[in-house]
Design a protein around this motif. Structure first.
Motif, PDB file in Angstrom:
ATOM      1  N   GLY A   9      43.123 -20.375  73.892  1.00 20.90           N
ATOM      2  CA  GLY A   9      43.424 -21.742  73.477  1.00 20.90           C
ATOM      3  C   GLY A   9      42.226 -22.674  73.444  1.00 20.90           C
ATOM      4  N   LEU A  10      42.473 -23.948  73.742  1.00 21.53           N
ATOM      5  CA  LEU A  10      41.435 -24.973  73.675  1.00 21.53           C
ATOM      6  C   LEU A  10      40.252 -24.642  74.578  1.00 21.53           C
ATOM      7  CD1 LEU A  10      40.512 -27.835  72.725  1.00 21.53           C
ATOM      8  CD2 LEU A  10      41.707 -28.743  74.736  1.00 21.53           C
ATOM      9  N   GLY A  11      40.518 -24.124  75.766  1.00 17.56           N
ATOM     10  CA  GLY A  11      39.437 -23.795  76.686  1.00 17.56           C
ATOM     11  C   GLY A  11      38.479 -22.773  76.103  1.00 17.56           C
ATOM     12  N   LEU A  12      39.013 -21.754  75.450  1.00 19.16           N
ATOM     13  CA  LEU A  12      38.176 -20.731  74.831  1.00 19.16           C
ATOM     14  C   LEU A  12      37.382 -21.316  73.666  1.00 19.16           C
ATOM     15  CD1 LEU A  12      37.214 -17.840  74.530  1.00 19.16           C
ATOM     16  CD2 LEU A  12      39.322 -17.307  73.272  1.00 19.16           C
ATOM     17  N   VAL A  13      38.016 -22.181  72.886  1.00 18.76           N
ATOM     18  CA  VAL A  13      37.317 -22.824  71.767  1.00 18.76           C
ATOM     19  C   VAL A  13      36.155 -23.670  72.293  1.00 18.76           C
ATOM     20  CG1 VAL A  13      37.532 -24.418  69.818  1.00 18.76           C
ATOM     21  CG2 VAL A  13      39.398 -22.838  70.333  1.00 18.76           C
ATOM     22  N   MET A  14      36.387 -24.427  73.351  1.00 20.67           N
ATOM     23  CA  MET A  14      35.301 -25.222  73.934  1.00 20.67           C
ATOM     24  C   MET A  14      34.194 -24.322  74.471  1.00 20.67           C
ATOM     25  SD  MET A  14      36.989 -28.537  75.853  1.00 20.67           S
ATOM     26  CE  MET A  14      38.185 -27.632  76.843  1.00 20.67           C
ATOM     27  N   ALA A  15      34.573 -23.223  75.131  1.00 23.00           N
ATOM     28  CA  ALA A  15      33.577 -22.299  75.670  1.00 23.00           C
ATOM     29  C   ALA A  15      32.702 -21.732  74.555  1.00 23.00           C
ATOM     30  CB  ALA A  15      34.270 -21.169  76.436  1.00 23.00           C
ATOM     31  N   ARG A  16      33.325 -21.380  73.430  1.00 18.51           N
ATOM     32  CA  ARG A  16      32.554 -20.857  72.290  1.00 18.51           C
ATOM     33  C   ARG A  16      31.577 -21.909  71.770  1.00 18.51           C
ATOM     34  NH1 ARG A  16      37.705 -18.064  70.018  1.00 18.51           N
ATOM     35  NH2 ARG A  16      37.955 -19.977  68.806  1.00 18.51           N
ATOM     36  N   GLN A  17      32.058 -23.141  71.638  1.00 18.91           N
ATOM     37  CA  GLN A  17      31.197 -24.195  71.106  1.00 18.91           C
ATOM     38  C   GLN A  17      30.056 -24.526  72.073  1.00 18.91           C
ATOM     39  OE1 GLN A  17      33.351 -27.621  69.646  1.00 18.91           O
ATOM     40  NE2 GLN A  17      34.650 -26.409  68.313  1.00 18.91           N
ATOM     41  N   LEU A  18      30.347 -24.553  73.364  1.00 17.31           N
ATOM     42  CA  LEU A  18      29.302 -24.816  74.362  1.00 17.31           C
ATOM     43  C   LEU A  18      28.253 -23.710  74.362  1.00 17.31           C
ATOM     44  CD1 LEU A  18      31.715 -26.020  77.171  1.00 17.31           C
ATOM     45  CD2 LEU A  18      29.843 -27.404  76.247  1.00 17.31           C
TER      46      LEU A  18
ATOM     47  N   MET B 201      47.713 -30.097  69.384  1.00 15.96           N
ATOM     48  CA  MET B 201      46.562 -29.386  68.832  1.00 15.96           C
ATOM     49  C   MET B 201      46.986 -27.981  68.431  1.00 15.96           C
ATOM     50  SD  MET B 201      43.653 -30.422  71.625  1.00 15.96           S
ATOM     51  CE  MET B 201      44.763 -30.091  73.006  1.00 15.96           C
ATOM     52  N   GLN B 202      46.361 -27.481  67.389  1.00 18.94           N
ATOM     53  CA  GLN B 202      46.667 -26.130  66.907  1.00 18.94           C
ATOM     54  C   GLN B 202      45.821 -25.116  67.677  1.00 18.94           C
ATOM     55  OE1 GLN B 202      45.783 -26.789  62.787  1.00 18.94           O
ATOM     56  NE2 GLN B 202      47.332 -28.383  62.664  1.00 18.94           N
TER      57      GLN B 202
ATOM     58  N   ALA C 105      39.208 -30.772  67.815  1.00 17.68           N
ATOM     59  CA  ALA C 105      39.461 -31.424  69.106  1.00 17.68           C
ATOM     60  C   ALA C 105      38.370 -31.056  70.111  1.00 17.68           C
ATOM     61  CB  ALA C 105      40.828 -31.013  69.639  1.00 17.68           C
ATOM     62  N   ALA C 106      38.000 -29.776  70.167  1.00 20.62           N
ATOM     63  CA  ALA C 106      36.970 -29.323  71.109  1.00 20.62           C
ATOM     64  C   ALA C 106      35.643 -30.023  70.837  1.00 20.62           C
ATOM     65  CB  ALA C 106      36.799 -27.813  71.009  1.00 20.62           C
ATOM     66  N   ALA C 107      35.278 -30.151  69.564  1.00 19.61           N
ATOM     67  CA  ALA C 107      34.013 -30.803  69.205  1.00 19.61           C
ATOM     68  C   ALA C 107      34.006 -32.259  69.656  1.00 19.61           C
ATOM     69  CB  ALA C 107      33.785 -30.708  67.696  1.00 19.61           C
ATOM     70  N   LYS C 108      35.133 -32.943  69.500  1.00 23.76           N
ATOM     71  CA  LYS C 108      35.228 -34.342  69.921  1.00 23.76           C
ATOM     72  C   LYS C 108      35.108 -34.465  71.447  1.00 23.76           C
ATOM     73  CE  LYS C 108      37.986 -36.198  66.093  1.00 23.76           C
ATOM     74  NZ  LYS C 108      37.090 -37.350  65.763  1.00 23.76           N
ATOM     75  N   ILE C 109      35.748 -33.549  72.154  1.00 25.79           N
ATOM     76  CA  ILE C 109      35.708 -33.584  73.622  1.00 25.79           C
ATOM     77  C   ILE C 109      34.292 -33.339  74.132  1.00 25.79           C
ATOM     78  CG2 ILE C 109      36.491 -32.411  75.723  1.00 25.79           C
ATOM     79  CD1 ILE C 109      39.161 -31.858  74.120  1.00 25.79           C
ATOM     80  N   ILE C 110      33.621 -32.340  73.571  1.00 27.07           N
ATOM     81  CA  ILE C 110      32.251 -32.023  73.996  1.00 27.07           C
ATOM     82  C   ILE C 110      31.317 -33.190  73.691  1.00 27.07           C
ATOM     83  CG2 ILE C 110      30.269 -30.516  73.538  1.00 27.07           C
ATOM     84  CD1 ILE C 110      32.376 -28.231  73.151  1.00 27.07           C
TER      85      ILE C 110
ATOM     86  N   ASN D  45      40.894 -40.583  73.388  1.00 29.61           N
ATOM     87  CA  ASN D  45      42.215 -40.274  72.854  1.00 29.61           C
ATOM     88  C   ASN D  45      42.009 -39.414  71.605  1.00 29.61           C
ATOM     89  OD1 ASN D  45      43.589 -41.985  74.749  1.00 29.61           O
ATOM     90  ND2 ASN D  45      42.896 -43.732  73.554  1.00 29.61           N
ATOM     91  N   VAL D  46      42.570 -38.219  71.597  1.00 32.37           N
ATOM     92  CA  VAL D  46      42.285 -37.257  70.532  1.00 32.37           C
ATOM     93  C   VAL D  46      43.456 -37.171  69.560  1.00 32.37           C
ATOM     94  CG1 VAL D  46      41.630 -34.888  69.991  1.00 32.37           C
ATOM     95  CG2 VAL D  46      40.879 -35.911  72.138  1.00 32.37           C
ATOM     96  N   GLY D  47      43.198 -37.530  68.307  1.00 30.70           N
ATOM     97  CA  GLY D  47      44.219 -37.424  67.268  1.00 30.70           C
ATOM     98  C   GLY D  47      44.895 -38.760  67.001  1.00 30.70           C
ATOM     99  N   LEU D  48      45.271 -38.967  65.741  1.00 33.62           N
ATOM    100  CA  LEU D  48      45.889 -40.228  65.348  1.00 33.62           C
ATOM    101  C   LEU D  48      47.195 -40.511  66.082  1.00 33.62           C
ATOM    102  CD1 LEU D  48      45.840 -42.735  63.550  1.00 33.62           C
ATOM    103  CD2 LEU D  48      46.938 -41.384  61.746  1.00 33.62           C
ATOM    104  N   PRO D  49      48.121 -39.525  66.230  1.00 36.88           N
ATOM    105  CA  PRO D  49      49.365 -39.817  66.961  1.00 36.88           C
ATOM    106  C   PRO D  49      49.110 -40.289  68.395  1.00 36.88           C
ATOM    107  CG  PRO D  49      49.596 -37.783  65.723  1.00 36.88           C
ATOM    108  CD  PRO D  49      48.155 -38.166  65.652  1.00 36.88           C
ATOM    109  N   ALA D  50      48.112 -39.691  69.064  1.00 36.41           N
ATOM    110  CA  ALA D  50      47.791 -40.101  70.430  1.00 36.41           C
ATOM    111  C   ALA D  50      47.270 -41.536  70.440  1.00 36.41           C
ATOM    112  CB  ALA D  50      46.751 -39.156  71.037  1.00 36.41           C
TER     113      ALA D  50
END
Length: 337
Positions: free
Chosen positions: A44-53, A215-216, A252-257, A268-273
């Motif tokens: 999920g998101l954690g793995l995506v962030m790990a890849r980007q980092l 998030m997808q 989402a991961a790119a924005k968080i990093i 706050n991530v995403g328009l609905p949020a």
């Protein structure tokens, strides 16, 4: 006279903007060689962030509870960098958290960036939730991050530097129905995160509280579902796939990093949020009225609905249709299967 006021006012605004930009640049943190721990990063998101980092040159440590998921996540990270660690750890156990940080310290030194991402989701009516559901959610979303922060703080304080990212949820700001244990625990994390933001600033430890909407990530198949589980799973998985309502995990991961690198306090991530937070600020109580109407459209409680089903046990023709293509694509990419 009026012209001089306008000039002075413009100069003051310009000065504030310039000061803000300079401060932002000063806080910017390069990731090359930094020691980063991402929890819940086997999928999920954690793995995506790990890849980007990893792609930015960070030394990335990941942890999770499942051996097979750790092996697959390690395989993905090994294609990006030799500088990664994959460690089995249940963050709800203090001893395991202590050993996790000790292992990272032995390999690379102290953790410089902590990203608290591990999470669980329980979906169903409040009538079918039990005390243990709330306890488990709080263990993962509050006590887990608490344990990790306590472990990394002494070194960060001594160095007078460090970054902490707490991935809460928009459900830590507003309460959507049929997610009550999740929401309660995310409110707890939000309070803790924003509290330590203030208290740790004196040590130059910057904390970022993150409030994502949908998030997808591919995570629905691994959620816990109760009561009319096929129907509950259907609304959750379909919502997770709707463009505009949900955001890609990569974006989402790119924005968080980026927020972490610049030391932003809140994201706050995403328009609905963003809309939900804005509504809560402008018209307190309006979200409750909107969600009350939404609740009438959600499945009714079930008298014998305490049994827990996984998302993948709750599939139907609807959840395996074109409506959920985005989520199923994310399942493949992000080690959810």
């Amino acid at each position: 006279m009026k012209l001089s006021r306008y000039i002075l006012g413009g100069a003051a605004v310009g000065g504030l903007i310039t000061a803000g930009l300079l401060r932002r640049q000063k806080q910017h943190l390069e990731l090359q060689g930094r020691v980063v721990l991402v929890t819940g990063a086997t999928r999920g998101l954690g793995l995506v962030m790990a890849r980007q980092l990893a792609s930015k040159g960070a030394r990335v440590a990941i942890c999770g509870r499942d051996d097979d998921e750790l092996k697959e996540a390690s395989k993905q990270l090994s294609q990006l960098t030799p500088d990664f660690l994959s460690i089995k750890c249940d963050i709800t156990h203090k001893k395991e958290v202590h050993d996790l940080i000790a292992s990272i310290r032995q390999k690379w030194g102290e953790v410089e960036i902590l990203i608290n991402n591990a999470g669980i989701i329980q979906v169903g009516p409040m009538e079918n939730m039990r005390e243990k559901d709330y306890q488990q959610a709080l263990k993962v979303h509050f006590w887990g991050p608490f344990n990790l922060v306590q472990e990394v703080l002494p070194a960060m304080k001594a160095k007078r530097a460090g970054r902490i990212v707490n991935i809460a949820s928009i459900n830590g700001k507003v309460s959507f129905p049929h997610l009550l244990p999740y929401t309660v625990s995310k409110f707890a994390l939000a309070g803790f995160s924003e509290g330590i933001t203030a208290e740790l600033s004196r040590y130059n430890i910057l904390v970022t509280s993150v409030y994502p909407g949908l998030m997808q990530t591919g995570s629905p198949r691994n959620i816990d579902v109760k009561a009319q589980h096929h129907k509950e799973y259907a609304w959750f998985k379909i919502s997770d796939s709707i463009p505009g309502l949900s955001m890609s995990a990569e974006k989402a991961a790119a924005k968080i990093i980026n927020a972490m690198q610049y030391g932003r306090k809140v994201l706050n991530v995403g328009l609905p949020a963003k809309l939900a937070v804005a509504i809560e600020g402008l018209a307190p109580g309006l979200n409750g009225s909107i969600f009350g109407l939404a609740n009438k459209l959600l499945p009714d409680p079930k008298e014998t609905g305490a049994k827990v089903y996984k998302g993948y046990e709750s599939e139907s023709a609807l959840t395996q249709s074109a409506l959920t293509e985005k989520t199923e694509e994310a399942e493949e990419k992000n080690n959810q299967l």
